[in-house]
Scaffold this active site. Structure first.
Site, PDB file in Angstrom:
ATOM      1  N   HIS A  50       0.752  -1.312   0.037  1.00  0.00           N
ATOM      2  CA  HIS A  50      -0.194  -0.053  -0.095  1.00  0.00           C
ATOM      3  C   HIS A  50       0.813   1.021   0.051  1.00  0.00           C
ATOM      4  O   HIS A  50       2.071   1.080   0.580  1.00  0.00           O
ATOM      5  CB  HIS A  50      -0.693  -0.016   1.092  1.00  0.00           C
ATOM      6  CG  HIS A  50      -1.918  -1.134   1.204  1.00  0.00           C
ATOM      7  ND1 HIS A  50      -2.026  -2.016   2.334  1.00  0.00           N
ATOM      8  CD2 HIS A  50      -2.954  -1.509   0.292  1.00  0.00           C
ATOM      9  CE1 HIS A  50      -2.993  -2.938   1.925  1.00  0.00           C
ATOM     10  NE2 HIS A  50      -3.524  -2.459   0.712  1.00  0.00           N
ATOM     11  N   ASP A  53       2.436   1.471   3.305  1.00  0.00           N
ATOM     12  CA  ASP A  53       3.316   0.705   3.612  1.00  0.00           C
ATOM     13  C   ASP A  53       4.809   1.253   3.288  1.00  0.00           C
ATOM     14  O   ASP A  53       5.760   1.018   3.995  1.00  0.00           O
ATOM     15  CB  ASP A  53       3.133  -0.626   3.057  1.00  0.00           C
ATOM     16  CG  ASP A  53       1.750  -1.384   3.598  1.00  0.00           C
ATOM     17  OD1 ASP A  53       1.482  -1.260   4.566  1.00  0.00           O
ATOM     18  OD2 ASP A  53       0.994  -2.039   2.653  1.00  0.00           O
ATOM     19  N   ASP A 249     -15.112 -11.863   3.975  1.00  0.00           N
ATOM     20  CA  ASP A 249     -14.257 -12.064   2.863  1.00  0.00           C
ATOM     21  C   ASP A 249     -12.889 -13.035   3.886  1.00  0.00           C
ATOM     22  O   ASP A 249     -12.394 -12.446   4.784  1.00  0.00           O
ATOM     23  CB  ASP A 249     -13.529 -11.037   2.556  1.00  0.00           C
ATOM     24  CG  ASP A 249     -12.248 -11.071   1.675  1.00  0.00           C
ATOM     25  OD1 ASP A 249     -12.118 -11.983   1.218  1.00  0.00           O
ATOM     26  OD2 ASP A 249     -11.631  -9.857   1.411  1.00  0.00           O
TER      27      ASP A 249
HETATM   28  C1  3MF Z   1      -9.623  -6.429   0.677  1.00  0.00           C
HETATM   29  C2  3MF Z   1      -8.519  -6.852  -0.455  1.00  0.00           C
HETATM   30  C3  3MF Z   1      -7.227  -5.814  -0.170  1.00  0.00           C
HETATM   31  C4  3MF Z   1      -6.587  -5.571  -1.573  1.00  0.00           C
HETATM   32  C5  3MF Z   1      -5.166  -4.631  -1.079  1.00  0.00           C
HETATM   33  C6  3MF Z   1      -4.416  -4.158  -2.530  1.00  0.00           C
HETATM   34  C7  3MF Z   1      -6.346  -5.917   1.903  1.00  0.00           C
HETATM   35  O1  3MF Z   1     -10.651  -7.522   0.209  1.00  0.00           O
HETATM   36  O2  3MF Z   1      -8.203  -7.807  -1.222  1.00  0.00           O
HETATM   37  O3  3MF Z   1      -6.422  -6.399   0.749  1.00  0.00           O
HETATM   38  O4  3MF Z   1      -6.222  -6.467  -2.270  1.00  0.00           O
HETATM   39  O5  3MF Z   1      -5.720  -3.612  -0.512  1.00  0.00           O
HETATM   40  O6  3MF Z   1      -5.237  -3.226  -2.981  1.00  0.00           O
END
Ligand code: 3MF
Ligand code: MG
Length: 346
Positions: A50, A53, A249
């Site tokens: 990110h 990050d 998720d």
């Molecule tokens: C959420 C995601 C995210 C994205 C990530 C990259 C935190 O369901 O999948 O993971 O993949 O932010 O853009």
């Protein structure tokens, strides 16, 4: 000709403390630099990041500072033998983005989201990647009346155009997801993402990233979603993981819930020569909350191991059987052959 090798990646957020909506962190926090040191040992050559990050507190830093810090990070990653696959603006953690960034009702928030995404494009450039991922986390609504949905799509196109204009080399990969954190997201599927891409100022620089769990949450088959994007040359990364039905998720290890669905994802990637396109295979997976700290990276090495096992299954799959069964219209025979192949029945 030998089949191409895949390059594997994951993100620092995939090594985490185990907090969930019902309980706090349960494992100690690992510093970013300590996470980076784990990649090679786990069998990975690339990292996803990110924007914050890469550059902590990115919102409080000037463009020059962002560029300098991201440049320093690139050197640090190179020292660990890692390349950056992609970077993504993390708009959803900032309080300003509570109701979305690009589609917020407040024009000041929309401007902030665009400015922040431009900084993310700068981060991409400094890290040596041309892929900026947009997971449009809060670009949607909790209730339909909250936003003007028609206007929201126009705003998403405007935001994408602003990023494209800011950096003439950047490619934007939209990562669709139907829900969570919102009740409904504006770009829930790959079809929505690529339709929006076609409306932007430079459709050739707007593609997609498909995550297994996100397709499954939309009630779709991830391998068919990948095939759809591949058919347009638009699959620029994948987030392989798994998902046990329609619930939150889960980001389970790749193949852990449904081996055959996982097999078909590897099959579609391999048959389309995905590795030859230069795109990488990322795992967006979570360790179970119950996993002790010293064993909390196994979900990553296990996901890669499953990919390699399934790649072997794809490469040893008898294509003639597939073609003969198609010819005969005997899909029952084809189904049994696939299942027996996966089970190692001779
Ligand atoms: C959420 C995601 C995210 C994205 C990530 C990259 C935190 O369901 O999948 O993971 O993949 O932010 O853009
Ligand atoms: Mg993801």
């Amino acid at each position: 000709m030998m089949p191409a090798d895949y390059t594997f990646s994951f993100g620092p957020w995939n090594i985490h403390e185990g907090a969930d909506p019902f309980g706090p962190a349960i494992r100690p926090t690992l510093e970013f630099a300590d996470k980076v040191k784990q990649f090679k040992g786990l069998g990975f050559d690339a990292i996803m990041l990110h924007d914050d990050d890469a550059v902590p507190d990115i919102d409080s830093k000037s463009a020059a500072q962002v560029e300098q810090e991201a440049g320093a990070l690139k050197a640090m990653l190179e020292g660990e033998g890692l390349v950056t696959e992609l970077a993504a603006p993390r708009l959803w953690e900032d309080p300003r983005g509570a109701d979305g960034g690009f589609t917020a009702n407040d024009p000041a928030v929309r401007q902030w989201a665009i400015d922040r995404s431009k900084r993310c494009a700068d981060v991409c450039r400094a890290l040596g990647t041309d892929i900026l991922v947009l997971w449009l986390a809060r670009e949607g609504t909790y209730i339909r009346e909250a936003k003007d949905a028609v206007a929201a799509h126009g705003r998403l196109v405007e935001a994408v155009n602003a990023i494209l204009e800011h950096d003439p080399d950047i490619r934007i990969a939209i990562e669709p997801k139907p829900n969570e954190p919102m009740d409904h997201a504006y770009l829930p599927t790959i079809g929505h993402a690529l339709a929006l891409a076609s409306q932007t100022a430079n459709p050739s620089r707007v593609g997609a990233l498909i995550e297994t769990a996100h397709s499954l949450l939309a009630g779709l088959d991830p391998s068919d979603d990948m095939a759809f994007a591949l058919s347009f040359g638009k699959l620029w990364s994948v987030h392989l993981n798994d998902q046990n039905g329609l619930k939150y998720d889960q980001d389970k290890s790749f193949g852990a819930a449904n081996l055959r669905v996982a097999f078909n994802q590897v099959k579609v990637l391999e048959e389309a020569n995905f590795a030859d396109t230069g795109a990488m295979v990322a795992f967006d997976v979570k360790a179970m909350r119950t996993q002790p700290a010293e064993l909390a990276t196994k979900h990553l090495s296990n996901s890669k191991a499953m990919f390699m096992h399934l790649l072997e299954k794809v490469r040893t799959w008898d294509r003639d059987v597939e073609l003969q069964c198609r010819e005969a219209g005997d899909y029952e025979a084809l189904e049994l052959a696939v299942m027996e192949h996966l089970m190692g029945v001779q």
